[in-house]
Enzyme design. Structure first.
Site, PDB file in Angstrom:
ATOM      1  CD  GLU A 195      47.434  41.678  39.701  1.00  0.00           C
ATOM      2  OE1 GLU A 195      47.607  41.632  40.321  1.00  0.00           O
ATOM      3  OE2 GLU A 195      48.009  43.294  38.507  1.00  0.00           O
ATOM      4  CG  ASP A 196      44.322  42.255  42.811  1.00  0.00           C
ATOM      5  OD1 ASP A 196      45.350  42.118  41.749  1.00  0.00           O
ATOM      6  OD2 ASP A 196      43.987  42.743  43.620  1.00  0.00           O
ATOM      7  CG  ASP A 246      41.413  48.229  35.083  1.00  0.00           C
ATOM      8  OD1 ASP A 246      41.091  48.047  33.830  1.00  0.00           O
ATOM      9  OD2 ASP A 246      40.821  48.629  35.688  1.00  0.00           O
ATOM     10  CG  LEU A 256      50.650  41.340  34.309  1.00  0.00           C
ATOM     11  CD1 LEU A 256      51.642  41.228  35.845  1.00  0.00           C
ATOM     12  CD2 LEU A 256      49.388  40.811  34.126  1.00  0.00           C
ATOM     13  CG  PHE A 294      36.189  49.340  40.609  1.00  0.00           C
ATOM     14  CD1 PHE A 294      36.898  49.346  40.216  1.00  0.00           C
ATOM     15  CD2 PHE A 294      36.094  49.038  42.449  1.00  0.00           C
ATOM     16  CE1 PHE A 294      39.031  50.131  40.605  1.00  0.00           C
ATOM     17  CE2 PHE A 294      37.137  49.536  42.752  1.00  0.00           C
ATOM     18  CZ  PHE A 294      38.784  49.635  41.844  1.00  0.00           C
ATOM     19  NE  ARG A 300      42.969  45.218  50.756  1.00  0.00           N
ATOM     20  CZ  ARG A 300      43.786  46.006  49.707  1.00  0.00           C
ATOM     21  NH1 ARG A 300      43.179  45.234  47.896  1.00  0.00           N
ATOM     22  NH2 ARG A 300      45.113  47.229  49.187  1.00  0.00           N
TER      23      ARG A 300
HETATM   24  P1  XMP Z   1      46.478  47.726  35.614  1.00  0.00           P
HETATM   25  O1  XMP Z   1      45.899  49.100  34.792  1.00  0.00           O
HETATM   26  O2  XMP Z   1      47.971  48.469  35.727  1.00  0.00           O
HETATM   27  O3  XMP Z   1      45.710  47.835  36.780  1.00  0.00           O
HETATM   28  O4  XMP Z   1      46.329  46.797  34.672  1.00  0.00           O
HETATM   29  C1  XMP Z   1      46.276  45.847  37.636  1.00  0.00           C
HETATM   30  C2  XMP Z   1      45.726  46.450  39.303  1.00  0.00           C
HETATM   31  O5  XMP Z   1      44.586  47.535  39.655  1.00  0.00           O
HETATM   32  C3  XMP Z   1      43.611  47.409  40.414  1.00  0.00           C
HETATM   33  N1  XMP Z   1      42.369  47.362  40.123  1.00  0.00           N
HETATM   34  C4  XMP Z   1      41.743  46.458  40.549  1.00  0.00           C
HETATM   35  N2  XMP Z   1      41.378  46.847  41.990  1.00  0.00           N
HETATM   36  N3  XMP Z   1      38.969  46.883  41.507  1.00  0.00           N
HETATM   37  C5  XMP Z   1      39.911  46.736  42.527  1.00  0.00           C
HETATM   38  O6  XMP Z   1      40.127  46.701  43.709  1.00  0.00           O
HETATM   39  C6  XMP Z   1      38.695  46.653  39.648  1.00  0.00           C
HETATM   40  O7  XMP Z   1      38.038  46.207  39.346  1.00  0.00           O
HETATM   41  C7  XMP Z   1      40.423  47.043  39.816  1.00  0.00           C
HETATM   42  N4  XMP Z   1      40.983  46.792  38.501  1.00  0.00           N
HETATM   43  C8  XMP Z   1      42.184  46.979  38.908  1.00  0.00           C
HETATM   44  C9  XMP Z   1      44.429  45.640  41.002  1.00  0.00           C
HETATM   45  O8  XMP Z   1      45.440  46.136  42.122  1.00  0.00           O
HETATM   46  C10 XMP Z   1      45.185  45.602  39.720  1.00  0.00           C
HETATM   47  O9  XMP Z   1      46.547  45.007  39.951  1.00  0.00           O
HETATM   48 MG    MG Z   2      46.564  43.994  41.901  1.00  0.00          MG
END
Ligand code: XMP
Ligand code: MG
Length: 179
Positions: A93-94, A97, A102, A146, A159
């Protein structure tokens, strides 16, 4: 935009994560599952740093619209095609949050009976967590900002940046209000 992690810091972190993972998966052929789109740059670098037999597949889930807030709802845009039963699955995962994305995906994978199921994320934002998720391999912990770059977007922008940056609130607002 504020620099958080330089290309050199990212490269060192990827090497470090890869050596931990390599040690844990010796003699195994893990299936790396990347969550599109954000993880594709990280997965590509991690895979090459691992330098061991492995397979790769991707899924595309969505809990975000064009904005910076998680909706809490997860939709499957492209599901996993590779069978996972009996496989050593490493989800890549990148950024984690709220944890909604996940945790939803891990539950659906667990039902398919992998031999093992672990998570590697480049970035972790623990202060925003709503749903608990176990992270086995964590790159950097970030505050409540962010982030963009190194594959991670804001509304499909940024990106391409080779390093990781924090997007200031004003930049999000100005983008939202632009035509
Ligand atoms: P959750 O909230 O489900 O989010 O854990 C996971 C996905 O949300 C995106 N995400 C971000 N993308 N900057 C981004 O460009 C951020 O700070 C950020 N925070 C969450 C991301 O794709 C991640 O997989
Ligand atoms: Mg992601």
């Amino acid at each position: 935009m504020r620099l958080l992690f330089s290309t050199e810091e990212i490269r060192e972190k990827v090497e470090d994560l890869a050596s931990q993972i390599r040690g844990d998966y010796q003699g195994k052929k893990p299936l790396l599952v990347g969550l599109l789109k954000g993880s594709f740059v990280f997965l590509a670098d991690l895979m090459r740093a691992l330098d061991q037999p492995l397979e790769v597949d991707f899924v595309r889930l969505s809990s975000y619209g064009h904005g910076t807030e998680s909706s809490g709802r997860v939709r499957v845009l492209h599901g996993l095609k590779t069978p996972v039963r009996g496989r050593d699955v490493l989800v890549v995962e990148d950024i984690v949050d709220t944890g909604h994305t996940l945790s939803y995906f891990l539950e659906s994978l667990a039902r398919r009976r992998p031999a093992s199921l672990r998570v590697c994320t480049l970035l972790d934002k623990p202060c925003r967590r709503c749903v608990p998720v176990t992270i086995h391999y964590r790159g950097f912990t970030v505050e409540d900002v962010f982030v963009v770059g190194y594959g991670i977007d804001w509304a499909e922008e940024f990106r391409y940046l080779p390093a990781i940056y924090a997007l200031e609130k004003a930049e999000c607002a100005s983008k939202t209000s632009s035509p």
